[in-house]
Enzyme design. Sequence first.
Site, PDB file in Angstrom:
ATOM      1  NE  ARG A 156       2.225   5.623  13.290  1.00 59.24           N
ATOM      2  CZ  ARG A 156       0.718   5.678  13.265  1.00 59.24           C
ATOM      3  NH1 ARG A 156       0.135   6.289  14.332  1.00 59.24           N
ATOM      4  NH2 ARG A 156       0.092   5.277  12.340  1.00 59.24           N
ATOM      5  CE  LYS A 200       1.208  -4.386   7.778  1.00 58.93           C
ATOM      6  NZ  LYS A 200       0.390  -3.485   7.933  1.00 58.93           N
TER       7      LYS A 200
HETATM    8  N1  BES Z   1       2.989  -0.142   6.379  1.00 57.24           N
HETATM    9  C1  BES Z   1       1.544   0.115   7.033  1.00 57.24           C
HETATM   10  C2  BES Z   1       0.907   0.721   6.085  1.00 57.24           C
HETATM   11  C3  BES Z   1       0.310   0.378   4.476  1.00 57.24           C
HETATM   12  C4  BES Z   1      -0.846  -0.050   4.415  1.00 57.24           C
HETATM   13  C5  BES Z   1       1.265   0.642   3.552  1.00 57.24           C
HETATM   14  C6  BES Z   1      -1.220  -0.656   3.185  1.00 57.24           C
HETATM   15  C7  BES Z   1       0.838   0.272   2.301  1.00 57.24           C
HETATM   16  C8  BES Z   1      -0.536  -0.421   2.168  1.00 57.24           C
HETATM   17  C9  BES Z   1       1.777   0.650   8.306  1.00 57.24           C
HETATM   18  O1  BES Z   1       3.132   0.476   8.869  1.00 57.24           O
HETATM   19  C10 BES Z   1       0.685   0.192   9.117  1.00 57.24           C
HETATM   20  O2  BES Z   1       0.563  -1.141   9.431  1.00 57.24           O
HETATM   21  N2  BES Z   1      -0.173   1.079   9.727  1.00 57.24           N
HETATM   22  C11 BES Z   1      -1.167   0.790  10.487  1.00 57.24           C
HETATM   23  C12 BES Z   1      -1.097   1.809  11.596  1.00 57.24           C
HETATM   24  C13 BES Z   1      -2.191   1.358  12.711  1.00 57.24           C
HETATM   25  C14 BES Z   1      -1.727   0.013  13.623  1.00 57.24           C
HETATM   26  C15 BES Z   1      -2.516   2.421  13.644  1.00 57.24           C
HETATM   27  C16 BES Z   1      -2.522   0.725   9.572  1.00 57.24           C
HETATM   28  O3  BES Z   1      -2.554   1.526   8.866  1.00 57.24           O
HETATM   29  O4  BES Z   1      -3.436  -0.250   9.890  1.00 57.24           O
HETATM   30 ZN    ZN Z   2       3.003  -1.458  10.062  1.00 53.79          ZN
END
Ligand code: BES
Ligand code: ZN
Length: 489
Positions: free
Chosen positions: A341, A267
């Site tokens: 997931r 990230k």
């Molecule tokens: N933990 C994140 C989602 C999240 C985003 C939680 C903002 C709290 C605040 C999740 O694991 C994630 O990174 N999701 C990705 C999915 C994508 C790679 C398909 C996302 O939402 O960008």
């Molecule tokens: Zn994630």
Amino acid sequence: MLQLSTIDPVKSKLTALAVPVAEDKNLHRDQKINALVKKIKKFKEFKGAKDNTITYYEPQGFNSERVILIGVGKADEIDLDRLRVMAGQMVKKAIDLDLAEIAILVPSLKNFKLDPEDTITAIGEGARLANHRFDKYKKPEHPPLKRIKLVLDSTATRYRSLTARVNTICEGTLQARNWVNTPANDKTPAVFAGSIKKLAQKTGLGIDIRDERWLKKEGFNTMLAVAQGSQNRPRLVVLRHQPKGAKQTVALIGKGVTFDAGGINLKPTGSIETMKCDMSGAAAVAATLITAARLKLNTNLVGVIPIVENMPSGTAIRPGDIIKSWAGKTVEIGNTDAEGRLILIDAMAWAIDTFAPKVTIDMATLTGACVVALGEKIAGVFSSDNHLADALIHAGDYTHERCWRMPLPDDYKEQLKSEVADTGNIGTTRWGGAITAALFLSEFAKGTRWAHIDIAGPAFLKKGNAYGEAGATGFGVRLIYRLLETMAS
Ligand code: BES
Ligand code: ZN
Ligand code: ZN
């Protein structure tokens, strides 16, 4: 902490009496209270408008050091959340004044438009939830109050037990907040699991903590795949609340990523800083089970909580890797940041197979896309079961943990197709990311009654509000508890 009291608000010796005031109507029966309100309303500073407050010191005829008046707007427009906000404002004010306690005058129940029990519940919740500081790492400038009294003009004992129940439910929410606010260095999967265990044992919940050896033997491979990049080894926590005589079982699954760095799909700055909150679903599930045990809820509950840390390293999974899930389906990793997931499908498929629950609900900070869709205050609910979705949305309307139903369109499933595995873990486009995530999960619910709640928005807030500090909100505990109570009755 939160107590019901039938003291005389005028004659009793108090440090602070807090009085809700409407713009257009008397909310109280006591003549002296109404006379004082009338007197103050003559001045332009205070007319009872929403959020308007004034403190009056040693008013004549009263035995309270101070009377804090808080405006709630037009009497007919008062709803339950207005009462929570109002009570939260009262408590915050008293905390800022460094007081030890406050007495909140509840509107006279007989001629108040809202149901008496709901009124007491909402005022109690706002007050109790506002009376909390996350103080693990520094002393708060102003400590919380020692006691909150709800002053009522009825002596009914059912109101007394209701107040005690509200207090316990709020303590569940506050426990979830404390877990989520704890930084990842102090809540590795083993430590977090241990902390759940301590409370579970105190409250009489059944608990198993499964380690990596067990998970390997049982084939929780997609969960283990996420965990493999971190030095901090994973745990699966299984909580059981099994009251005598209860028949149906509800399974609650909670995403427990103690820190989501994204893995090899690291990230960027701007998204990574708050990722200690990625176990908010796990915290809500654990706290809900603890609350159910404390209050002896008459429903069988199992909480299944996969806990991992998602880190980039030489041992981390890579995009392109293919993993065989517990259920047997192979999953091609398109993005290592879509890890929630991966841990949920193993936990969920296993829970459904092992406990044959009547209903399964998972809570997860699953997608940024859900926050784009609904903002920071509303959770997304996904379910093909209309009844269950409606029940969740109603429960959320009641607790003001708002939920909005999102679709699960069958034809979007083609986005999850992989050339080389049974499914991919992300969609082929970036559109509808909350939906493709939910559709991915739905493939592992095996046609049972299941709902998924994406709490990525409301689990963690940058700014505090009337009954919560900035940071973790404890979203989900009151919501699910309310749902379970309405399902049981
Ligand atoms: N933990 C994140 C989602 C999240 C985003 C939680 C903002 C709290 C605040 C999740 O694991 C994630 O990174 N999701 C990705 C999915 C994508 C790679 C398909 C996302 O939402 O960008
Ligand atoms: Zn994630
Ligand atoms: Zn995540």
